[in-house]
Design a protein around this motif. Structure first.
Motif, PDB file in Angstrom:
ATOM      1  N   SER A 159      38.387  46.072  41.670  1.00 44.21           N
ATOM      2  CA  SER A 159      38.382  44.629  41.381  1.00 44.21           C
ATOM      3  C   SER A 159      39.779  44.144  40.985  1.00 44.21           C
ATOM      4  O   SER A 159      40.192  43.045  41.376  1.00 44.21           O
ATOM      5  N   SER A 160      40.518  44.955  40.248  1.00 50.04           N
ATOM      6  CA  SER A 160      41.891  44.560  39.896  1.00 50.04           C
ATOM      7  C   SER A 160      42.778  44.554  41.138  1.00 50.04           C
ATOM      8  O   SER A 160      43.634  43.675  41.295  1.00 50.04           O
ATOM      9  N   ARG A 161      42.584  45.539  42.006  1.00 54.30           N
ATOM     10  CA  ARG A 161      43.355  45.569  43.249  1.00 54.30           C
ATOM     11  C   ARG A 161      43.105  44.312  44.073  1.00 54.30           C
ATOM     12  O   ARG A 161      44.030  43.674  44.568  1.00 54.30           O
ATOM     13  N   GLU A 162      41.842  43.957  44.221  1.00 56.38           N
ATOM     14  CA  GLU A 162      41.507  42.779  45.020  1.00 56.38           C
ATOM     15  C   GLU A 162      42.034  41.500  44.368  1.00 56.38           C
ATOM     16  O   GLU A 162      42.472  40.589  45.065  1.00 56.38           O
ATOM     17  N   ALA A 163      42.000  41.439  43.050  1.00 56.58           N
ATOM     18  CA  ALA A 163      42.565  40.278  42.361  1.00 56.58           C
ATOM     19  C   ALA A 163      44.066  40.195  42.619  1.00 56.58           C
ATOM     20  O   ALA A 163      44.611  39.110  42.863  1.00 56.58           O
ATOM     21  N   PHE A 164      44.747  41.340  42.588  1.00 57.12           N
ATOM     22  CA  PHE A 164      46.178  41.380  42.887  1.00 57.12           C
ATOM     23  C   PHE A 164      46.433  40.900  44.313  1.00 57.12           C
ATOM     24  O   PHE A 164      47.322  40.090  44.565  1.00 57.12           O
ATOM     25  N   ARG A 165      45.643  41.393  45.257  1.00 61.02           N
ATOM     26  CA  ARG A 165      45.810  40.991  46.666  1.00 61.02           C
ATOM     27  C   ARG A 165      45.614  39.488  46.843  1.00 61.02           C
ATOM     28  O   ARG A 165      46.225  38.884  47.723  1.00 61.02           O
TER      29      ARG A 165
END
Length: 182
Positions: A159-165
């Motif tokens: 979820s943090s990765r997708e938020a970063f993306r």
């Protein structure tokens, strides 16, 4: 006096089915117990480089993003050290390692030797090129920079990765500037 738990370590290797014959053979003494204790005092006394550029606007914005997209859930910013009788001055010190030191499932994409990885401290990662002449990052050092390390987050970090993306390019740069600064 500190002693190495050699037998326990060898027993653990045997549990894994490894050939322990070379390990159980006589080993030369490389360091006396006194030298080892002195090394530990020296090693534990090494300071972590101070965070840099924390007053810059982009670093402040990056810090806000670090918290808002969930990075701080695993990369816990600060800790207070416990008691440490060998060196009492180390007790009750607030440190900023940006880790929870726990094992996390980083998703099937990252399964290899292990299904889980310990959250590495982020402090001083921005100085890796200067200190070690490489920038290998992520839990198993496969990422070449902060952005790659973030993009390898699957499983609990997805979820943090997708938020970063999903962040605008300027916000992604600010987050990375914050990581370089700590």
């Amino acid at each position: 006096m500190v002693t190495c738990p050699r037998k326990q370590w060898i027993d653990k290797q045997a549990e894994f089915g490894l050939n322990i014959e070379p390990l159980a053979a006589h080993q030369p003494v490389e360091m006396s117990d006194e030298d080892f204790e002195n090394f530990l005092v020296w090693h534990r006394g090494l300071g972590v480089p101070a965070a840099r550029n924390l007053s810059r606007a982009e670093v402040k914005r990056g810090r806000e993003l670090f918290y808002s997209i969930g990075c701080a859930e695993c990369h816990k910013p600060s800790w207070v050290t416990g008691e440490y009788p060998p060196i009492p001055g180390y007790a009750k010190q607030k440190i900023w390692p940006y880790t929870d030191l726990l094992m996390h499932d980083m998703g099937e994409v990252n399964y290899g030797v292990s299904k889980t990885f310990r959250t590495p401290p982020l402090w001083a990662r921005g100085l890796m090129k200067n200190a070690a002449d490489h920038t290998d990052m992520f839990h198993d050092l496969r990422a070449r920079d902060f952005e790659e390390a973030i993009l390898w987050h699957f499983g609990e970090g997805e979820s943090s990765r997708e938020a970063f993306r999903g962040l605008p390019a300027a916000d992604r740069r600010d987050l990375i500037e914050f990581l370089r600064s700590i």
